[in-house]
Enzyme design. Structure first.
Site, PDB file in Angstrom:
ATOM      1  CE1 TYR A  32      11.843  46.701  -6.921  1.00 57.51           C
ATOM      2  CE2 TYR A  32      13.783  46.834  -6.108  1.00 57.51           C
ATOM      3  CZ  TYR A  32      13.779  47.751  -6.646  1.00 57.51           C
ATOM      4  OH  TYR A  32      14.049  48.484  -6.701  1.00 57.51           O
ATOM      5  NE  ARG A  51      15.848  46.098 -14.140  1.00 57.86           N
ATOM      6  CZ  ARG A  51      15.714  47.521 -13.912  1.00 57.86           C
ATOM      7  NH1 ARG A  51      16.651  48.094 -13.915  1.00 57.86           N
ATOM      8  NH2 ARG A  51      14.527  47.957 -13.487  1.00 57.86           N
ATOM      9  NE  ARG A  99      17.340  35.281  10.574  1.00 58.81           N
ATOM     10  CZ  ARG A  99      18.367  35.680  10.777  1.00 58.81           C
ATOM     11  NH1 ARG A  99      19.239  34.948  11.707  1.00 58.81           N
ATOM     12  NH2 ARG A  99      19.295  37.207  10.445  1.00 58.81           N
ATOM     13  CG  HIS A 101      23.448  34.398   7.738  1.00 61.68           C
ATOM     14  ND1 HIS A 101      22.535  34.181   8.883  1.00 61.68           N
ATOM     15  CD2 HIS A 101      23.425  36.040   7.802  1.00 61.68           C
ATOM     16  CE1 HIS A 101      22.676  35.322   9.426  1.00 61.68           C
ATOM     17  NE2 HIS A 101      22.792  36.544   9.186  1.00 61.68           N
ATOM     18  CE  LYS A 146      14.201  47.430 -10.039  1.00 61.89           C
ATOM     19  NZ  LYS A 146      14.367  48.829  -9.686  1.00 61.89           N
ATOM     20  CD  GLU A 178      21.422  53.617  -9.009  1.00 59.80           C
ATOM     21  OE1 GLU A 178      21.433  53.622 -10.835  1.00 59.80           O
ATOM     22  OE2 GLU A 178      21.697  52.763  -8.359  1.00 59.80           O
ATOM     23  CG  LEU A 202      18.825  49.181 -12.236  1.00 55.48           C
ATOM     24  CD1 LEU A 202      18.894  47.537 -11.652  1.00 55.48           C
ATOM     25  CD2 LEU A 202      17.482  49.538 -10.902  1.00 55.48           C
TER      26      LEU A 202
END
Length: 281
Positions: A32, A51, A99, A101, A146, A178, A202
């Site tokens: 995101y 990014r 579903r 993994h 991110k 951070e 990040l």
């Protein structure tokens, strides 16, 4: 009614439907970005989109749009919603599949959604500063991506909220990394210190703007890990993020920073940042 972006289409909010089998919902398998909007203009959109593509590469997700197309689509979303000041939230997941993994065997189409949100600039925090707490960094080891996997950040932010603080400053052992949703900086004797950009933090877009501001102001920057003790001994401390911009930190746990007032160097960096904001307004 405001519009949202679903893949290539701008649709009404009440038309948005997502599958329970979306891997973003079940695994956090996606990425995101949050892009600031000032006076209807996107701030540092190229850096955010670049990014986003780096994060996609890191998790082996192929974004089915060029950067130019995505850039234009986000501007269309802002114009359609007549957003003046606020931000865009954008996420892309690996798509919908039963579903499992492991990555889907059959190719899936990534699912892109984006929406706008009106938000005032946090000028009181900029002027007066905020408080923070120190918490152990329990996140995974690829914080440079991110990704949608933000539970560690959420738990840290909740601790800050329960302590009536604005931010949680995370640390791995003695080393400060951070904030739960920000980058952290200390200033000592006119020198700015912050964690280097590696897998533990990040590389914030606002952080990149801060680095440019320091270069223009002639402020020396040292990118190396600092300890909790060193952080508490700094003359000034501040955080940066897309939504918080440049926010002074005047108290960490029980330690008062700079007599509880935003420092002079922080003010200079704020002013330099503001000049860059004004250029897009």
């Amino acid at each position: 009614m405001e519009k949202m972006l679903l893949n290539n289409d701008l649709i009404d909010n009440d038309q948005m439907k997502l599958s329970i089998n979306d891997r973003g919902y079940q695994f956090g398998d996606g990425i995101y970005e949050v892009i600031k909007v000032y006076n209807g203009n996107l701030f540092t959109p190229t850096e955010h989109i670049d990014r986003l593509y780096r994060s996609a590469d890191a998790i082996r997700l192929v974004i089915p749009y060029t950067k130019d197309v995505l850039h234009k689509t986000l501007y269309d979303l802002v114009e359609e919603n007549e957003l003046v000041d606020g931000h865009i939230y954008l996420q892309i997941t690996r798509g919908v599949s039963p579903r499992n993994h492991a990555f889907p065997i059959e190719p899936t189409e990534p699912v892109l959604i984006a929406y706008t949100q009106t938000a005032e600039r946090p000028v009181n925090n900029h002027r007066n500063g905020v408080s923070a707490i120190l918490v152990e960094d329990i996140r995974w080891l690829r914080c440079d991506i991110k990704s949608l996997n933000l539970l560690g950040n959420v738990l840290a932010k909740q601790k800050a909220h329960e302590a009536n603080c604005y931010e949680a400053i995370q640390h791995r052992g003695e080393i400060v990394t951070e904030g739960s949703s920000s980058n952290i900086y200390g200033i000592k004797n006119g020198v700015l210190y912050t964690h280097p950009t590696n897998q533990y933090i990040l590389n914030g877009i606002t952080r990149q703007v801060v680095m440019k501001c320091c270069q223009e102001l002639g402020i020396q920057v040292v990118e190396e890990p600092m300890t909790k003790e060193e952080l508490l001994q700094m003359d000034e401390v501040f955080l940066s993020s897309t939504t918080s911009e440049i926010t002074p930190i005047i108290k960490i746990d029980d330690s008062i920073i700079n007599s509880g007032k935003p420092g002079d160097f922080t003010r200079k960096i704020q002013q330099a940042f503001e000049e860059k904001v004004q250029q897009v307004m």
